[in-house]
Design a protein around this motif. Structure first.
Motif, PDB file in Angstrom:
ATOM      1  N   UNK A   1       0.704  -1.090  -0.137  1.00  0.00           N
ATOM      2  CA  UNK A   1      -0.001   0.020   0.116  1.00  0.00           C
ATOM      3  C   UNK A   1       0.847   1.247  -0.078  1.00  0.00           C
ATOM      4  N   UNK A   2       2.198   1.192   0.126  1.00  0.00           N
ATOM      5  CA  UNK A   2       3.038   2.729   0.068  1.00  0.00           C
ATOM      6  C   UNK A   2       2.764   3.089  -1.062  1.00  0.00           C
ATOM      7  N   UNK A   3       2.862   4.220  -1.279  1.00  0.00           N
ATOM      8  CA  UNK A   3       2.627   5.273  -2.535  1.00  0.00           C
ATOM      9  C   UNK A   3       4.247   5.578  -2.685  1.00  0.00           C
ATOM     10  N   UNK A   4       4.219   5.219  -4.295  1.00  0.00           N
ATOM     11  CA  UNK A   4       5.242   5.624  -4.971  1.00  0.00           C
ATOM     12  C   UNK A   4       5.192   6.567  -6.276  1.00  0.00           C
ATOM     13  N   UNK A   5       6.066   6.879  -6.949  1.00  0.00           N
ATOM     14  CA  UNK A   5       5.879   7.711  -8.396  1.00  0.00           C
ATOM     15  C   UNK A   5       6.116   6.775  -9.457  1.00  0.00           C
TER      16      UNK A   5
ATOM     17  N   UNK B   1       1.480   9.386  -8.826  1.00  0.00           N
ATOM     18  CA  UNK B   1       1.587   8.411  -7.345  1.00  0.00           C
ATOM     19  C   UNK B   1       0.806   6.985  -7.430  1.00  0.00           C
ATOM     20  N   UNK B   2       1.314   6.149  -7.249  1.00  0.00           N
ATOM     21  CA  UNK B   2       0.421   4.880  -7.289  1.00  0.00           C
ATOM     22  C   UNK B   2       1.007   4.142  -6.112  1.00  0.00           C
ATOM     23  N   UNK B   3       0.236   3.068  -5.656  1.00  0.00           N
ATOM     24  CA  UNK B   3       0.576   2.053  -4.806  1.00  0.00           C
ATOM     25  C   UNK B   3       1.618   1.400  -5.334  1.00  0.00           C
TER      26      UNK B   3
END
Length: 220
Positions: free
Chosen positions: A85-89, A95-97
Motif C-alpha cells: 500500500x506504500x505510495x510511490x511515483x 502517485x501509485x501504490x
C-alpha cells in the motif's frame, strides 16, 4: 542441368516429381494452396493444447513473481501489506501504490516468458495485448489502435493468424496484499470481475480467466 531442375533449385514452390521422372515446375492451383494451408495451419487449439498453454501461463506468472520479489526484496522475501500500500511515483511521475508498480514489473517479465515459450510452439494462435473495439457489425469486435472504448486483454488464444476469431482470453494478475492473494477476483462488481465479463463479449468457446502465481487460472 535442364531448365526445369535448375528452376527447382531456386524456387521453393517447385513440386518435386517422382523419382526417375524429369523435374517439373507446375505452379500450385489456388485450390491446392488453400487445401495445403488448411492442413498446415491449425484453426482452433484442441483441449489438450489449451491446457498446456494454461500451464505455461501459470509457470510464467510464478516465474515473474519470484524474480521481481527476489530482485526488489532479496532471496525468499516478498512485500507485506504495508509495503503493497506504500505510495510511490511511476515513470510518468504519478502517485501509485507499490503494488501497481510491482505488478507492472511482473507483467513485463511474464510477457517475455510467454513470447519465449509460447510463440515458438503456438506462433499462429497466441497474441499478447491485442486491442479490440466494436466493429461495424453489431456484436463483432475488430483490432484497433483506439484507446477509448477498447479492450486490451493480456493473452488471447485465437483462430490461426486471425486474432478477431477469439478462442480464450486471459489476464495476468499479481496480487500483493494477503486479501488479494486469497481472492484475486475480488468481491462482486470488482474491476477484475468486470474485465472478465467484458472479455467474454469478445467471443470464444471458453470462459475468460485471470492467471495468478498463487491460484493459477481463476474464472468468474
Amino acid at each position: 542441368m535442364n531448365s526445369a531442375v535448375d528452376g527447382c533449385l531456386r524456387n521453393p514452390a517447385c513440386v518435386a516429381s517422382m523419382p526417375g521422372d524429369e523435374a517439373t515446375i507446375p505452379w500450385l492451383s489456388r485450390a491446392l494452396q488453400t487445401a495445403r494451408t488448411l492442413v498446415t495451419l491449425k484453426e482452433f487449439l484442441d483441449e489438450a493444447e489449451v491446457r498446456r498453454i494454461e500451464t505455461i501461463l501459470v509457470e510464467c506468472a510464478k516465474e515473474a513473481d519470484f524474480l521481481v520479489n527476489e530482485r526488489e526484496y532479496g532471496p525468499g522475501k516478498y512485500p507485506d501489506d504495508a509495503e503493497c500500500d506504500r505510495l510511490v511515483r511511476d515513470k510518468e511521475g504519478n502517485e501509485v501504490k507499490r503494488a501497481i508498480e510491482l505488478g507492472n514489473m511482473k507483467h513485463e517479465l511474464a510477457f517475455a516468458c510467454v513470447q519465449r515459450r509460447l510463440f515458438t510452439e503456438f506462433p499462429d494462435n497466441v497474441s499478447v495485448e491485442p486491442r479490440y473495439a466494436p466493429g461495424p457489425v453489431s456484436g463483432q469486435y475488430v483490432l484497433t489502435n483506439r484507446w477509448t472504448g477498447s479492450l486490451r486483454p493480456d493473452i488471447v488464444l485465437h483462430f490461426a493468424r486471425n486474432p478477431t476469431k477469439v478462442q480464450c482470453v486471459y489476464d495476468f494478475k499479481f496480487p500483493c496484499t494477503s486479501a488479494s492473494k486469497s481472492n484475486p477476483l475480488g468481491p462482486d462488481g470488482s474491476k477484475a470481475r468486470q474485465q472478465l465479463l467484458e472479455y467474454d463479449g469478445l467471443g470464444g468457446n471458453c470462459p475468460s480467466g485471470i492467471v495468478t502465481p498463487q491460484l493459477g487460472i481463476s474464472h468468474e
